[in-house]
Design a protein around this motif. Structure first.
Motif, PDB file in Angstrom:
ATOM      1  N   LYS A  10       0.804  -1.239   0.000  1.00 18.79           N
ATOM      2  CA  LYS A  10       0.000   0.000   0.000  1.00 18.79           C
ATOM      3  C   LYS A  10       0.835   1.286   0.000  1.00 18.79           C
ATOM      4  N   PRO A  11       1.788   1.451   0.946  1.00 24.62           N
ATOM      5  CA  PRO A  11       2.575   2.698   0.890  1.00 24.62           C
ATOM      6  C   PRO A  11       3.336   2.857  -0.425  1.00 24.62           C
ATOM      7  N   TYR A  12       3.761   1.748  -1.018  1.00 27.09           N
ATOM      8  CA  TYR A  12       4.470   1.836  -2.299  1.00 27.09           C
ATOM      9  C   TYR A  12       3.561   2.420  -3.379  1.00 27.09           C
ATOM     10  N   PHE A  13       2.322   1.910  -3.458  1.00 24.97           N
ATOM     11  CA  PHE A  13       1.387   2.428  -4.473  1.00 24.97           C
ATOM     12  C   PHE A  13       1.111   3.909  -4.240  1.00 24.97           C
ATOM     13  N   ILE A  88       9.157  -2.882   4.511  1.00 28.04           N
ATOM     14  CA  ILE A  88       8.782  -1.573   5.068  1.00 28.04           C
ATOM     15  C   ILE A  88      10.022  -0.707   5.282  1.00 28.04           C
ATOM     16  N   ILE A  89      11.089  -1.318   5.812  1.00 26.11           N
ATOM     17  CA  ILE A  89      12.338  -0.549   6.000  1.00 26.11           C
ATOM     18  C   ILE A  89      12.820  -0.035   4.646  1.00 26.11           C
ATOM     19  N   THR A  90      12.811  -0.925   3.647  1.00 23.56           N
ATOM     20  CA  THR A  90      13.253  -0.534   2.304  1.00 23.56           C
ATOM     21  C   THR A  90      12.426   0.631   1.790  1.00 23.56           C
ATOM     22  N   PHE A  91      11.119   0.589   2.073  1.00 20.26           N
ATOM     23  CA  PHE A  91      10.260   1.682   1.618  1.00 20.26           C
ATOM     24  C   PHE A  91      10.752   3.012   2.167  1.00 20.26           C
ATOM     25  N   ALA A  96      13.140   8.218   1.592  1.00 17.14           N
ATOM     26  CA  ALA A  96      13.988   9.290   2.136  1.00 17.14           C
ATOM     27  C   ALA A  96      15.092   9.648   1.150  1.00 17.14           C
ATOM     28  N   ALA A  97      15.725   8.614   0.567  1.00 14.38           N
ATOM     29  CA  ALA A  97      16.813   8.880  -0.395  1.00 14.38           C
ATOM     30  C   ALA A  97      16.269   9.599  -1.617  1.00 14.38           C
ATOM     31  N   GLY A  98      15.081   9.200  -2.066  1.00 16.75           N
ATOM     32  CA  GLY A  98      14.474   9.822  -3.248  1.00 16.75           C
ATOM     33  C   GLY A  98      14.172  11.291  -3.002  1.00 16.75           C
ATOM     34  N   VAL A  99      13.545  11.580  -1.861  1.00 15.47           N
ATOM     35  CA  VAL A  99      13.185  12.964  -1.546  1.00 15.47           C
ATOM     36  C   VAL A  99      14.447  13.810  -1.393  1.00 15.47           C
ATOM     37  N   ALA A 100      15.452  13.265  -0.686  1.00 10.36           N
ATOM     38  CA  ALA A 100      16.700  14.021  -0.485  1.00 10.36           C
ATOM     39  C   ALA A 100      17.356  14.337  -1.827  1.00 10.36           C
ATOM     40  N   THR A 101      17.331  13.376  -2.743  1.00  8.60           N
ATOM     41  CA  THR A 101      17.966  13.587  -4.044  1.00  8.60           C
ATOM     42  C   THR A 101      17.250  14.687  -4.827  1.00  8.60           C
TER      43      THR A 101
END
Ligand code: HEM
Ligand code: HEM
Ligand SMILES: [Fe+2]
Length: 456
Positions: A10-13, A88-91, A96-101
């Motif tokens: 769900k959070p991924y979608f 979930i950890i991977t999510f 976080a990495a995506g937003v920071a980038t």
């Protein structure tokens, strides 16, 4: 939902859809800059908007693939996900990495970004789609490894199906060809070779397997057709993909300093590439005709058929238009390329994400029969707005491309780039208009999720 661990999807979608909204918004800002060159100047230059637009696209597709996998793998393997906690950890790590980038792209000059992210250690930055700083690239590798381990362990401990095999093969390919992005030869021709090994072998080989697996899964669920029947189609599609797509990489090696035999290999192999996409249309419509059940979630099937059709148009038809060497000599790097880039990415990879989201999200939200009829009606109007918007945008870009080719590359009375661009400003206005329709369609799609149950 049959297995509780499917909930991690769900959070991924949701995050994929949020990133999609961002991607389209940045596309619109660029479309405005095409019309008013100093729009947002000097706050956000065009190259930064473009980088954010295309990087959001890649990252949202990865989120979508992961959501799709975590949803379908437990059902296919007939057991809980190996480690929901890892998923979930991977999510969170990836988000976080995506937003920071993205924030880095927006607020730090790119040259500074290369300096503070150790690009000197292993230079990988500055190439289209692969602009990510080194720490982000390493992060992507770790996330993808965790994703593959989680998926593979679940399947190894459970039931193996053709869908899981095709999916995992696609995922391994995705990972392997991303590793190529860490090698940037100094020689510009060699650099292009390796860049295409990632970009082409992603979209025209390995991701196609992932798309085929997701499409097959949804078709089984909503048509009730026997798995054996579906499997035969899937085998045929992936075989055709591999036969045409791998050597098809050659359609990027025309007139760029590579040996001449690529003109033949690239033209002939890639001319076959539309075939697997055409098979996907036959697949989706044949399964619909032979269906044994009529699922209440009609929109899931609509999206499944839609993605087959739009992927064929975007990748198959718009890809074929410029894939033969003598044609590509004139069309290379024009707006015609951008037209194809838009419809293919949208038709294949954005629409397959809509397909699985529309099928799985209602179930994840406790509505096994899909959203209410009223919500599905709204979703259907979103479907048409998105498709007509993207098709209109593509036709506008194609007209722009043809005009550009006639101005700059055919005959002897040629004009310069800027002069040619000036003469197609009207077409860019039309492109912006269709872009707005696409964005409205996406907001309508979001709205359909918030419509209450019929009897509630
Ligand atoms: C879903 C699958 C596909 C996607 C997502 C896709 C996407 C793209 C993108 C984004 C580009 C532009 C890359 C760049 O230079 O920045 C491109 C270029 C190209 N694509 Fe595709 N493509 C797909 C399938 C195909 C197929 C099936 C064909 C051939 C039948 C094809 C033929 C080409 C050619 C010839 C170019 C080079 C254009 C040029 O020289 O400017 N593509 N593709
Ligand atoms: C889901 C929808 C979309 C997808 C998948 C998508 C995909 C892409 C891709 C792959 C590129 C690189 C193209 C290339 O190098 O050939 C690109 C560039 C671009 N996109 Fe989009 N896009 C989408 C929506 C939009 C919208 C709605 C707009 C605005 C109307 C837009 C405007 C642009 C612009 C202006 C560029 C830069 C082209 C250039 O460099 O001249 N995109 N997009
Ligand atoms: Fe290609």
């Amino acid at each position: 939902m049959k297995y509780s661990s499917q909930a991690v999807a769900k959070p991924y979608f949701i995050f994929a859809l949020i990133l999609l909204a961002g991607e389209i918004l940045f596309g619109l800002l660029m479309a405005i800059q095409y019309l008013y060159g100093d729009f947002l100047f000097p706050l956000i230059p065009f190259n930064v908007l473009r980088m954010v637009h295309t990087n959001l696209l890649i990252v949202l597709i990865l989120f979508g693939f992961m959501g799709a996998t975590y949803y379908l793998i437990p059902e296919e393997a007939e057991r809980e996900l190996w480690s929901p906690k890892l998923a979930i950890i991977t999510f969170w790590v990836f988000a976080a990495a995506g937003v920071a980038t993205i924030l880095g792209y927006l607020f730090v000059p790119y040259a500074t970004l290369t300096e503070i992210t150790f690009n000197e250690l292993l230079p990988t930055m500055g190439r289209e789609f692969l602009e990510q700083p080194l720490p982000t690239k390493v992060g992507i590798v770790l996330v993808v490894v965790s994703y593959i381990v989680n998926t593979a362990m679940t399947v190894l401990l459970g039931r193996r199906t053709v869908i899981t095999t095709v999916l995992i093969t696609g995922l391994l390919g995705l990972a392997v060809f991303f590793l190529v992005a860490f090698y940037v030869p100094d020689n510009l021709i060699m650099d292009k070779f390796f860049w295409w090994f990632t970009v082409h072998l992603w979209v025209e080989a390995t991701w196609e397997l992932i798309m085929g697996a997701i499409l097959a899964f949804v078709l089984i669920k909503v048509t009730g057709v026997d798995r054996e029947h579906i499997d035969k189609w899937l085998y045929l599609i992936i075989a055709m993909t591999m036969v045409s797509g791998i050597l098809g990489t050659g359609h990027h090696f025309f007139y760029m300093g590579a040996p001449e035999y690529w003109l033949w290999i690239g033209s002939i192999s890639s001319a076959v590439e539309p075939l697997p996409f055409f098979l996907m249309i036959l697949f989706a419509f044949t399964m619909t005709r032979e269906r044994k059940i009529t699922h209440d979630n009609e929109m899931a099937l609509t999206w499944a058929k839609g993605t087959a059709v739009m992927a064929f148009l975007g990748a198959g038809v718009w890809g074929f238009i410029h894939t033969l060497a003598p044609v590509n000599m004139f069309t290379h790097g024009t707006q015609l390329t951008a037209a194809h880039g838009h419809l293919s990415f949208y038709g294949a990879y954005i629409m397959i994400i809509f397909t699985i989201t529309s099928y799985a999200m209602p179930i994840l939200r406790g509505r096994p029969h899909g959203n209410s009829k009223k919500a599905q009606k709204v979703e259907l109007s979103a479907f048409w707005m998105l498709n007509i918007g993207m098709l209109g945008l593509t036709l506008a870009l194609s007209a722009a491309g043809i005009s550009q080719i006639l101005d700059q590359r055919v005959g002897t009375d040629l004009v310069g780039f800027m002069e040619s661009q000036d003469s197609i400003a009207g077409i860019y206005m039309v492109r912006a208009g269709f872009g707005l329709l696409v964005f409205t369609g996406l907001l309508t799609y979001f709205a359909s999720f918030f419509i209450k149950e019929d009897n509630a």
